[in-house]
Design a protein around this motif. Structure first.
Motif, PDB file in Angstrom:
ATOM      1  N   THR A  38      -4.643  -6.259  -6.243  1.00 17.53           N
ATOM      2  CA  THR A  38      -3.624  -5.247  -6.506  1.00 17.53           C
ATOM      3  C   THR A  38      -2.662  -5.779  -7.553  1.00 17.53           C
ATOM      4  O   THR A  38      -2.103  -6.864  -7.408  1.00 17.53           O
ATOM      5  N   ILE A  39      -2.507  -5.009  -8.616  1.00 17.16           N
ATOM      6  CA  ILE A  39      -1.589  -5.348  -9.698  1.00 17.16           C
ATOM      7  C   ILE A  39      -0.676  -4.146  -9.910  1.00 17.16           C
ATOM      8  O   ILE A  39      -1.143  -3.065 -10.270  1.00 17.16           O
ATOM      9  N   GLU A  40       0.607  -4.339  -9.652  1.00 17.60           N
ATOM     10  CA  GLU A  40       1.606  -3.278  -9.818  1.00 17.60           C
ATOM     11  C   GLU A  40       1.160  -1.969  -9.178  1.00 17.60           C
ATOM     12  O   GLU A  40       1.082  -0.921  -9.825  1.00 17.60           O
ATOM     13  N   ASN A  41       0.837  -1.997  -7.894  1.00 21.78           N
ATOM     14  CA  ASN A  41       0.448  -0.827  -7.101  1.00 21.78           C
ATOM     15  C   ASN A  41      -0.884  -0.211  -7.508  1.00 21.78           C
ATOM     16  O   ASN A  41      -1.193   0.911  -7.132  1.00 21.78           O
ATOM     17  N   LEU A  42      -1.675  -0.903  -8.301  1.00 22.47           N
ATOM     18  CA  LEU A  42      -2.995  -0.424  -8.703  1.00 22.47           C
ATOM     19  C   LEU A  42      -4.040  -1.395  -8.169  1.00 22.47           C
ATOM     20  O   LEU A  42      -3.963  -2.598  -8.428  1.00 22.47           O
ATOM     21  N   LEU A  62     -11.139   1.301 -10.461  1.00 19.19           N
ATOM     22  CA  LEU A  62      -9.696   1.391 -10.254  1.00 19.19           C
ATOM     23  C   LEU A  62      -9.378   1.956  -8.874  1.00 19.19           C
ATOM     24  O   LEU A  62      -8.387   2.653  -8.687  1.00 19.19           O
ATOM     25  N   ASN A  63     -10.248   1.649  -7.926  1.00 19.05           N
ATOM     26  CA  ASN A  63     -10.074   2.109  -6.553  1.00 19.05           C
ATOM     27  C   ASN A  63     -10.391   0.989  -5.580  1.00 19.05           C
ATOM     28  O   ASN A  63     -11.178   0.103  -5.885  1.00 19.05           O
ATOM     29  N   ALA A  64      -9.805   1.089  -4.387  1.00 19.68           N
ATOM     30  CA  ALA A  64     -10.219   0.227  -3.288  1.00 19.68           C
ATOM     31  C   ALA A  64     -11.458   0.861  -2.667  1.00 19.68           C
ATOM     32  O   ALA A  64     -11.616   2.080  -2.678  1.00 19.68           O
ATOM     33  N   HIS A  65     -12.344   0.039  -2.170  1.00 17.56           N
ATOM     34  CA  HIS A  65     -13.546   0.519  -1.493  1.00 17.56           C
ATOM     35  C   HIS A  65     -13.551  -0.112  -0.107  1.00 17.56           C
ATOM     36  O   HIS A  65     -14.237  -1.101   0.148  1.00 17.56           O
ATOM     37  N   ASP A  66     -12.745   0.478   0.786  1.00 16.65           N
ATOM     38  CA  ASP A  66     -12.483  -0.109   2.097  1.00 16.65           C
ATOM     39  C   ASP A  66     -13.734  -0.258   2.960  1.00 16.65           C
ATOM     40  O   ASP A  66     -13.771  -1.112   3.832  1.00 16.65           O
TER      41      ASP A  66
END
Length: 109
Positions: A38-42, A62-66
């Motif tokens: 995570t860099i600056e809320n991204l 540019l997404n998390a893949h939980d």
């Protein structure tokens, strides 16, 4: 409808510049490694996969893949943006195609 299913790894490694305007599909890819930062809320995810033909891909998302973890099987739709190579444990080089992720779907774990 935006994915060109006729594009394969051989075409990309020969001249990736011809395909930077088309999404490609990588089916039933084995997740070798996934990292999220995570860099600056991204959240930026980097995922290394290989497909059933043994081709290696690096995917930037540019997404998390939980729900995706090392060892899972995924389908990917992505934009080819480059190629890379790295030294492997055998002393040779491993070549990979780099994709910007448009969509990643977990198939199984």
């Amino acid at each position: 409808s935006m994915t060109d299913y006729s594009i394969d790894n051989r075409m990309l490694t020969k001249n990736i510049d011809k395909y930077g305007d088309k999404l490609i599909s990588v089916s039933d890819a084995f997740v070798i490694a996934i990292n999220e930062e995570t860099i600056e809320n991204l959240t930026i995810s980097t995922i290394q996969v290989n497909n059933t033909d043994g081709d290696i891909y690096y995917i930037y998302s540019l997404n998390a893949h939980d729900d995706v973890f090392d060892g899972d099987i995924v389908n990917i739709h992505g934009l080819p943006i480059g190629k890379t190579a790295y030294e492997n444990v055998s002393g040779g080089s491993t070549h990979a195609v780099v994709l910007a992720s448009a969509y990643i779907e977990k198939v199984e774990q």
